[in-house]
Design an enzyme around this catalytic site. Structure first.
Site, PDB file in Angstrom:
ATOM      1  N   HIS A  65       0.757  -1.249  -0.088  1.00 29.22           N
ATOM      2  CA  HIS A  65       0.035  -0.032   0.091  1.00 29.22           C
ATOM      3  C   HIS A  65       0.852   1.418   0.057  1.00 29.22           C
ATOM      4  O   HIS A  65       0.527   2.366   0.498  1.00 29.22           O
ATOM      5  CB  HIS A  65      -0.900  -0.079   1.109  1.00 29.22           C
ATOM      6  CG  HIS A  65      -1.880  -1.029   1.147  1.00 29.22           C
ATOM      7  ND1 HIS A  65      -2.930  -0.938   0.613  1.00 29.22           N
ATOM      8  CD2 HIS A  65      -1.878  -2.285   1.779  1.00 29.22           C
ATOM      9  CE1 HIS A  65      -4.005  -2.178   0.535  1.00 29.22           C
ATOM     10  NE2 HIS A  65      -3.132  -2.961   1.596  1.00 29.22           N
ATOM     11  N   ASN A 138     -10.320  -3.450   1.465  1.00 31.23           N
ATOM     12  CA  ASN A 138      -9.800  -3.386   0.412  1.00 31.23           C
ATOM     13  C   ASN A 138     -11.115  -2.961  -0.779  1.00 31.23           C
ATOM     14  O   ASN A 138     -12.149  -3.035  -0.123  1.00 31.23           O
ATOM     15  CB  ASN A 138      -9.206  -4.738  -0.339  1.00 31.23           C
ATOM     16  CG  ASN A 138      -7.814  -4.843   0.224  1.00 31.23           C
ATOM     17  OD1 ASN A 138      -7.159  -3.963   0.412  1.00 31.23           O
ATOM     18  ND2 ASN A 138      -7.417  -6.261   0.359  1.00 31.23           N
ATOM     19  N   TYR A 348       0.235  -4.806  11.611  1.00 32.32           N
ATOM     20  CA  TYR A 348      -0.049  -3.521  11.086  1.00 32.32           C
ATOM     21  C   TYR A 348       0.448  -2.524  12.178  1.00 32.32           C
ATOM     22  O   TYR A 348       1.363  -1.442  11.763  1.00 32.32           O
ATOM     23  CB  TYR A 348      -1.564  -3.007  11.013  1.00 32.32           C
ATOM     24  CG  TYR A 348      -1.993  -3.427   9.834  1.00 32.32           C
ATOM     25  CD1 TYR A 348      -2.247  -5.004   9.133  1.00 32.32           C
ATOM     26  CD2 TYR A 348      -2.711  -2.425   8.968  1.00 32.32           C
ATOM     27  CE1 TYR A 348      -2.457  -5.347   7.999  1.00 32.32           C
ATOM     28  CE2 TYR A 348      -3.133  -2.785   7.443  1.00 32.32           C
ATOM     29  CZ  TYR A 348      -3.092  -4.133   6.959  1.00 32.32           C
ATOM     30  OH  TYR A 348      -3.531  -4.532   5.980  1.00 32.32           O
TER      31      TYR A 348
END
Length: 492
Positions: A65, A138, A348
């Site tokens: 990303h 997404n 993350y």
């Protein structure tokens, strides 16, 4: 004689996979879970090492990303869902919450064209009165893999060849030939929706299964879905070449220009909910991210609308430093035992601490807008001015206490430690149903894209046979078309 004196320096001489410390790995496909479905155990050192190592492979660009654009706006509740969740920002119709949204491509570098065939990220940060909620997803409702143990390997397969730095089909097809669970996702990626026209004209999905908890402690599984009010529009391959050839940032420009001229992008938020007591009624595991939930049985329920009405002030501060994590939830929303979500909860935040530093949540774009207090002192780039003397808890000199208790999922966890695949894989059914739902010309374009990938000169005869077999199990006619175009024998 020194037993280590003549040890080879290469790490490719072991007959089996090992951890960084040399311990043998007997299962490099499945996370360690309580029972065959989970949740995942933090004691799975191999998983943590693998994810932590992967998260630190690139600095300072995001590993995935990297290419993205952001905008700000608000989310407004339009329908009452207070019977499903005690989340404050969903408490009643009319309630508005400020948000920032980041759209992105997944695999390619920060300066890559926005017209490449690739999933698109759709991440929303809600600045609620009870802290931030990061809904990270997404544009497709499913994913390639169901267990985060395979995420580093998957991204490596998609990324350029480490020798030539060229993305190559044979590497992707080789990896996923071991993971037929990916077929459903490929019916999205190789479909006409594989290249969105821009960020305004694409769906969004939370992908993972979360849980909603109401004030009485009742739990429902939930999936989140964004639908653009301007409709879904995509680029065919030849159109993408023309658009990308003239502007590598066409989607970023479209988003910025639309907001500047008052043509504010808008999405409707819908949810699907499921009583966990009913999860065994399906021929697939509802927590498997390679599957969609049938809308005729679990219909989309409207919740609210998302409006982006303000461009960011600074690209670096509000896009490059903007950081999301699926672990950041609010009371009334919780995780499920979805194996991919469980690994994302760790990974993350870990990658953001590596990329931006341990105090990345102090950055204005990431910090909550409500009052907040903790004892997380010091560390790199900690710019918060503090003059209190008590930095521990509990203390009779500090009156700050605990918040009011809020419900979390009550089921008792029970099961043996296992590294295994879920029982209901069902890898082919939904992919075949999706293919058969298309018009013939759309099917033909999908076949042509598959043929193009399988025609890579380094794709072996064995690999072609495997993929024809997989697609034949999805749909017999699809397998026959692929075999004919590749001059192969159809799979039986």
């Amino acid at each position: 004689m020194d037993p280590y004196k003549h040890r080879p320096s290469s790490n490719h001489n072991s007959p089996f996979w090992t951890t960084n410390s040399g311990a043998p790995i007997w299962n490099n496909n499945s996370s360690l879970t309580v029972g065959h479905r989970g949740p995942i155990l933090l004691e799975d050192y191999h998983l943590i090492e693998k994810l932590a190592q992967f998260d630190r492979e690139r600095i300072p660009e995001r590993v995935v990303h990297a290419r993205g654009a952001s905008a700000k706006g608000f989310f407004e509740v339009t329908h009452d869902v207070s019977h499903l969740t005690c989340a404050d920002f969903l408490r009643a119709p009319g309630v508005q919450t400020p948000v920032i949204v980041r759209f992105s491509t997944v695999v390619h570098e920060r300066g890559s064209p926005e017209t490449l065939r690739d999933p698109r990220g759709f991440a929303v940060k809600f600045y609620t009165r009870e802290g931030n909620f990061d809904l990270v997803g997404n544009n497709f409702p499913v994913f390639f893999i169901r267990d985060g143990m395979k995420f580093p390997d998957m991204v490596h397969a998609f990324k350029p060849n480490p020798k030539s730095h060229i993305q190559e089909h044979w590497r992707i097809l080789d990896f996923f030939s071991h993971h037929p669970e990916s077929l459903h996702m490929f019916t999205f990626l190789f479909d006409d929706v594989g290249i969105p026209l821009n960020y305004r004209h694409m769906d969004g999905s939370g992908v993972n299964t979360y849980t909603l908890i109401n004030r009485n402690g009742k739990v429902h599984y939930v999936k989140f879905h964004w639908r653009p009010t301007c409709g879904v529009k995509c680029l065919l391959d030849n159109e993408a070449v023309n658009v990308g050839g003239s502007n590598h940032s066409h989607a970023t420009k479209d988003l910025y220009d639309s907001i500047s001229t008052g043509n504010y992008p808008e999405w409707k938020l819908f949810i699907q909910t499921m009583d966990p007591d009913h999860e065994d009624r399906f021929d697939f595991d509802p927590l498997d991210v390679t599957k969609t939930w049938p809308e005729d049985i679990l219909p989309l329920q409207p919740v609210g609308r998302l409006v982006l009405n303000k461009n960011i002030d600074n690209f670096f501060a509000e896009n490059e430093q903007l950081a999301f994590c699926p672990a950041i939830v609010v009371p009334g929303i919780y995780y499920s035992d979805d194996k991919l979500l469980q690994t994302r909860i760790f990974s993350y935040a870990d990658t953001q601490r590596h990329r931006l530093g341990p105090n990345y949540l102090m950055l204005p774009v990431n910090a909550p807008k409500c009052a907040h207090h903790n004892n997380h002192h010091d560390g790199f780039m900690n710019f918060m001015h503090r003059d209190e003397e008590v930095n521990y808890f509990p203390s009779r000199y500090d009156s700050v206490g605990h918040a009011e208790e809020f419900p979390i999922p009550p089921p008792i966890l029970n099961g043996k430690r296992e590294k295994c695949i879920i029982h209901k894989e069902n890898n082919f059914k939904q992919a075949g149903e999706r293919y058969r739902s298309w018009a013939p010309d759309r099917q033909e374009r999908f076949v042509n894209r598959c043929v193009d990938a399988l025609s890579d000169q380094r794709v072996t005869h064995e690999l072609r046979n495997i993929w024809i077999s997989y697609w034949s199990q999805c749909d017999k006619s699809l397998g026959e078309k692929l075999a004919n175009q590749l001059s192969m024998k159809p799979s039986m």
